[in-house]
Design a protein around this motif. Sequence first.
Motif, PDB file in Angstrom:
ATOM      1  N   SER A 117       0.781  -1.186   0.143  1.00 43.43           N
ATOM      2  CA  SER A 117       0.170   0.046   0.031  1.00 43.43           C
ATOM      3  C   SER A 117       0.740   1.191   0.188  1.00 43.43           C
ATOM      4  CB  SER A 117      -0.771   0.078   1.163  1.00 43.43           C
ATOM      5  OG  SER A 117       0.031  -0.101   2.169  1.00 43.43           O
ATOM      6  N   VAL A 118       1.948   1.058   0.720  1.00 45.40           N
ATOM      7  CA  VAL A 118       2.848   2.300   0.707  1.00 45.40           C
ATOM      8  C   VAL A 118       3.479   2.493  -0.715  1.00 45.40           C
ATOM      9  CG1 VAL A 118       5.051   3.174   1.570  1.00 45.40           C
ATOM     10  CG2 VAL A 118       3.176   2.362   3.248  1.00 45.40           C
ATOM     11  N   TRP A 119       3.956   1.552  -1.100  1.00 45.52           N
ATOM     12  CA  TRP A 119       4.702   1.795  -2.321  1.00 45.52           C
ATOM     13  C   TRP A 119       4.014   1.853  -3.618  1.00 45.52           C
ATOM     14  CZ3 TRP A 119       9.481  -2.397  -2.994  1.00 45.52           C
ATOM     15  CH2 TRP A 119      10.191  -1.824  -3.879  1.00 45.52           C
ATOM     16  N   ALA A 120       2.584   1.596  -3.405  1.00 46.98           N
ATOM     17  CA  ALA A 120       1.628   1.856  -4.521  1.00 46.98           C
ATOM     18  C   ALA A 120       1.166   3.205  -4.419  1.00 46.98           C
ATOM     19  CB  ALA A 120       0.490   0.907  -4.541  1.00 46.98           C
ATOM     20  N   LEU A 147       8.209 -14.833   9.512  1.00 48.48           N
ATOM     21  CA  LEU A 147       8.243 -13.817  10.776  1.00 48.48           C
ATOM     22  C   LEU A 147       9.436 -12.917  10.355  1.00 48.48           C
ATOM     23  CD1 LEU A 147       7.572 -12.969  13.753  1.00 48.48           C
ATOM     24  CD2 LEU A 147       9.543 -14.531  14.080  1.00 48.48           C
ATOM     25  N   ALA A 148      10.474 -13.083   9.472  1.00 50.18           N
ATOM     26  CA  ALA A 148      11.400 -12.399   8.956  1.00 50.18           C
ATOM     27  C   ALA A 148      10.929 -11.436   7.987  1.00 50.18           C
ATOM     28  CB  ALA A 148      12.719 -13.145   8.470  1.00 50.18           C
ATOM     29  N   MET A 149      10.077 -11.914   6.938  1.00 49.57           N
ATOM     30  CA  MET A 149       9.471 -11.064   6.196  1.00 49.57           C
ATOM     31  C   MET A 149       8.594  -9.996   6.834  1.00 49.57           C
ATOM     32  SD  MET A 149       8.891 -10.426   3.269  1.00 49.57           S
ATOM     33  CE  MET A 149       9.653 -11.187   1.935  1.00 49.57           C
ATOM     34  N   LEU A 150       7.848 -10.383   8.051  1.00 53.74           N
ATOM     35  CA  LEU A 150       7.244  -9.490   8.607  1.00 53.74           C
ATOM     36  C   LEU A 150       7.789  -8.371   9.199  1.00 53.74           C
ATOM     37  CD1 LEU A 150       4.448 -10.572  11.531  1.00 53.74           C
ATOM     38  CD2 LEU A 150       5.975  -8.777  11.858  1.00 53.74           C
ATOM     39  N   ALA A 151       8.761  -8.657   9.811  1.00 53.49           N
ATOM     40  CA  ALA A 151       9.741  -7.716  10.235  1.00 53.49           C
ATOM     41  C   ALA A 151      10.214  -6.575   9.080  1.00 53.49           C
ATOM     42  CB  ALA A 151      10.904  -8.168  11.262  1.00 53.49           C
ATOM     43  N   SER A 152      10.846  -7.307   8.223  1.00 51.97           N
ATOM     44  CA  SER A 152      11.623  -6.494   7.111  1.00 51.97           C
ATOM     45  C   SER A 152      10.523  -5.818   6.324  1.00 51.97           C
ATOM     46  CB  SER A 152      12.250  -7.487   6.018  1.00 51.97           C
ATOM     47  OG  SER A 152      13.103  -8.198   6.855  1.00 51.97           O
ATOM     48  N   ALA A 153       9.230  -6.233   5.996  1.00 54.65           N
ATOM     49  CA  ALA A 153       8.271  -5.660   5.166  1.00 54.65           C
ATOM     50  C   ALA A 153       7.735  -4.521   5.789  1.00 54.65           C
ATOM     51  CB  ALA A 153       7.207  -6.512   4.674  1.00 54.65           C
ATOM     52  N   GLY A 156       9.074  -2.791   8.525  1.00 53.03           N
ATOM     53  CA  GLY A 156      10.341  -1.869   8.556  1.00 53.03           C
ATOM     54  C   GLY A 156      10.502  -0.871   7.065  1.00 53.03           C
ATOM     55  N   PHE A 157      10.382  -1.582   6.143  1.00 51.58           N
ATOM     56  CA  PHE A 157      10.834  -0.927   4.848  1.00 51.58           C
ATOM     57  C   PHE A 157       9.370   0.036   4.633  1.00 51.58           C
ATOM     58  CE2 PHE A 157      11.678  -1.937   0.045  1.00 51.58           C
ATOM     59  CZ  PHE A 157      12.345  -0.666   0.095  1.00 51.58           C
ATOM     60  N   ALA A 158       8.282  -0.692   4.790  1.00 51.98           N
ATOM     61  CA  ALA A 158       7.023   0.222   4.815  1.00 51.98           C
ATOM     62  C   ALA A 158       7.147   1.500   5.380  1.00 51.98           C
ATOM     63  CB  ALA A 158       5.989  -0.528   4.972  1.00 51.98           C
ATOM     64  N   GLU A 159       7.642   1.452   6.535  1.00 45.81           N
ATOM     65  CA  GLU A 159       7.834   2.562   7.735  1.00 45.81           C
ATOM     66  C   GLU A 159       8.754   3.488   6.985  1.00 45.81           C
ATOM     67  OE1 GLU A 159       8.475   3.914  12.215  1.00 45.81           O
ATOM     68  OE2 GLU A 159       8.486   1.768  11.782  1.00 45.81           O
ATOM     69  N   GLN A 160      10.046   3.108   6.688  1.00 42.53           N
ATOM     70  CA  GLN A 160      11.155   3.858   5.864  1.00 42.53           C
ATOM     71  C   GLN A 160      10.637   4.656   4.684  1.00 42.53           C
ATOM     72  OE1 GLN A 160      14.431   1.910   4.601  1.00 42.53           O
ATOM     73  NE2 GLN A 160      16.047   3.249   5.440  1.00 42.53           N
ATOM     74  N   MET A 161       9.825   4.000   3.815  1.00 40.96           N
ATOM     75  CA  MET A 161       9.371   4.488   2.586  1.00 40.96           C
ATOM     76  C   MET A 161       8.431   5.665   2.891  1.00 40.96           C
ATOM     77  SD  MET A 161       9.027   1.614  -0.251  1.00 40.96           S
ATOM     78  CE  MET A 161       8.219   2.766  -1.172  1.00 40.96           C
ATOM     79  N   SER A 162       7.453   5.629   3.770  1.00 38.62           N
ATOM     80  CA  SER A 162       6.580   6.463   4.108  1.00 38.62           C
ATOM     81  C   SER A 162       6.877   7.481   5.177  1.00 38.62           C
ATOM     82  CB  SER A 162       5.005   5.756   4.747  1.00 38.62           C
ATOM     83  OG  SER A 162       5.403   5.178   5.997  1.00 38.62           O
ATOM     84  N   ASP A 163       8.226   7.168   5.710  1.00 37.60           N
ATOM     85  CA  ASP A 163       8.739   8.134   6.798  1.00 37.60           C
ATOM     86  C   ASP A 163       7.723   8.334   7.931  1.00 37.60           C
ATOM     87  OD1 ASP A 163      10.544   9.599   7.855  1.00 37.60           O
ATOM     88  OD2 ASP A 163       9.948  11.680   7.022  1.00 37.60           O
ATOM     89  N   SER A 216      -5.664   6.580   1.145  1.00 37.47           N
ATOM     90  CA  SER A 216      -4.181   6.650   1.436  1.00 37.47           C
ATOM     91  C   SER A 216      -3.381   5.213   1.423  1.00 37.47           C
ATOM     92  CB  SER A 216      -4.170   7.538   2.712  1.00 37.47           C
ATOM     93  OG  SER A 216      -4.780   6.539   3.796  1.00 37.47           O
ATOM     94  N   GLY A 217      -2.047   5.691   1.683  1.00 42.51           N
ATOM     95  CA  GLY A 217      -1.356   4.435   1.917  1.00 42.51           C
ATOM     96  C   GLY A 217      -0.498   4.714   3.207  1.00 42.51           C
ATOM     97  N   GLN A 218      -0.478   3.698   4.325  1.00 41.80           N
ATOM     98  CA  GLN A 218       0.084   4.081   5.433  1.00 41.80           C
ATOM     99  C   GLN A 218       0.828   2.567   5.690  1.00 41.80           C
ATOM    100  OE1 GLN A 218      -2.745   5.611   8.538  1.00 41.80           O
ATOM    101  NE2 GLN A 218      -4.277   5.349   6.844  1.00 41.80           N
ATOM    102  N   ASN A 219       1.876   2.899   6.586  1.00 42.86           N
ATOM    103  CA  ASN A 219       2.624   1.623   7.176  1.00 42.86           C
ATOM    104  C   ASN A 219       1.954   0.887   8.327  1.00 42.86           C
ATOM    105  OD1 ASN A 219       3.434   4.027   9.015  1.00 42.86           O
ATOM    106  ND2 ASN A 219       4.473   2.497  10.126  1.00 42.86           N
ATOM    107  N   THR A 220       0.889   1.266   8.610  1.00 44.95           N
ATOM    108  CA  THR A 220       0.094   0.652   9.549  1.00 44.95           C
ATOM    109  C   THR A 220      -1.006  -0.107   8.836  1.00 44.95           C
ATOM    110  OG1 THR A 220      -1.078   2.604   9.993  1.00 44.95           O
ATOM    111  CG2 THR A 220       0.583   2.418  11.475  1.00 44.95           C
ATOM    112  N   ASN A 221      -1.043  -0.080   7.761  1.00 43.58           N
ATOM    113  CA  ASN A 221      -2.063  -0.886   7.079  1.00 43.58           C
ATOM    114  C   ASN A 221      -1.896  -2.329   7.260  1.00 43.58           C
ATOM    115  OD1 ASN A 221      -3.751   1.153   6.129  1.00 43.58           O
ATOM    116  ND2 ASN A 221      -2.681   1.209   4.110  1.00 43.58           N
ATOM    117  N   GLY A 222      -3.014  -3.102   7.307  1.00 44.07           N
ATOM    118  CA  GLY A 222      -2.844  -4.516   7.368  1.00 44.07           C
ATOM    119  C   GLY A 222      -2.358  -4.847   8.829  1.00 44.07           C
ATOM    120  N   ASN A 223      -2.473  -4.382   9.944  1.00 41.87           N
ATOM    121  CA  ASN A 223      -1.931  -4.496  11.384  1.00 41.87           C
ATOM    122  C   ASN A 223      -2.840  -5.583  11.764  1.00 41.87           C
ATOM    123  OD1 ASN A 223      -0.557  -4.138  13.749  1.00 41.87           O
ATOM    124  ND2 ASN A 223      -2.092  -2.953  14.732  1.00 41.87           N
TER     125      ASN A 223
END
Length: 340
Positions: free
Chosen positions: A99-102, A146-152, A154-161, A257-264
Amino acid sequence: MLSKSDALPAPAPEKPKGNGPAAGWQSHVDLRLVALLGVLGVLAAIGAITKPDQFLDVDNVRLILVQSSAIGVVTIGMTLVIIGGGIDLSVGAIVALASVWATTQATQDYGLGGMLFCAVAVGIGCGLVNGVLIAYGKLVPFIATLAMLASARGFAEQMSDGGTQIVEVQAVLDLMAADNRILGVPPLVLIFLGVAALGWVVLNRTTFGRRTVAVGGNPEAARLAGIDVKRQRLLLYVLSGLCCGIAAFMLIALSGSGQNTNGNLYELDAIAAAIIGGTLLSGGRGTIIGSVLGVLVFTTITNLFALNNVQSAVQDIAKGAIIVAAVLIQHQTSRKSSTQ
């Protein structure tokens, strides 16, 4: 060993146990699905009694269906993965990243098609990474996802600041407009129903579905029967990622909107819906219809609690109790069937 996995015959239907018409009726009707329909009926009755003016309102029913749509699509992918003997803890984080990348400005410049393509591509890419690590890297699904969960996440938060990216493409925003409904049904609900129908066909009417059940039930026997177990597992995680990408685009249209909290916590909701829908955690058994009903049960419970001003903490406790009860029933049912 068979040279072609397509030669694997479909499992013969189980003969009804016992005598009389009742046995034949039970062989054609899944009692779990009947029970879920009964639960939905009870919830509807509770809503009609406690908040009749609000719960029975057409707009509220439409709201329940819309809120079920995105998590419902994710649950379809999760159901296939679990039936195949796996688990995917990264679905919520993949939805957030997609959602953030799109919704970056560069992606929005390509309009609705570009945003949809980006969300789906990110989902498939993450699913592909999960599948490669699990099928060919021989990582335990729990650890890899679980590793993908953490990485994705974190990457989403970094992209959206850490902020919210507003959608400026009017065609995407118009998907939730009232005049875009088909016979009063919002497009997101139709997408959910379409994905569920395709999932049912794939699981019940294709060789891919038979392979999925075989791999989840007994991987070694499936390998000896000529099934490429590694490829099958890889494709299942790719399908799960595809569903996450579709769900991400649905959330973008829903929230604008796109947010790093989507899909929580989507991973917990999807697993819970699949379990109470009759999908066996150990793999080899499950139904798409049951998972759809499971999603509707959880969404209706959430809606009832919200209408009655029940705290979110109580909602989480109720969901946890439902999951435990469903697993206990599964174990009890499996124990009885093994002794017969």
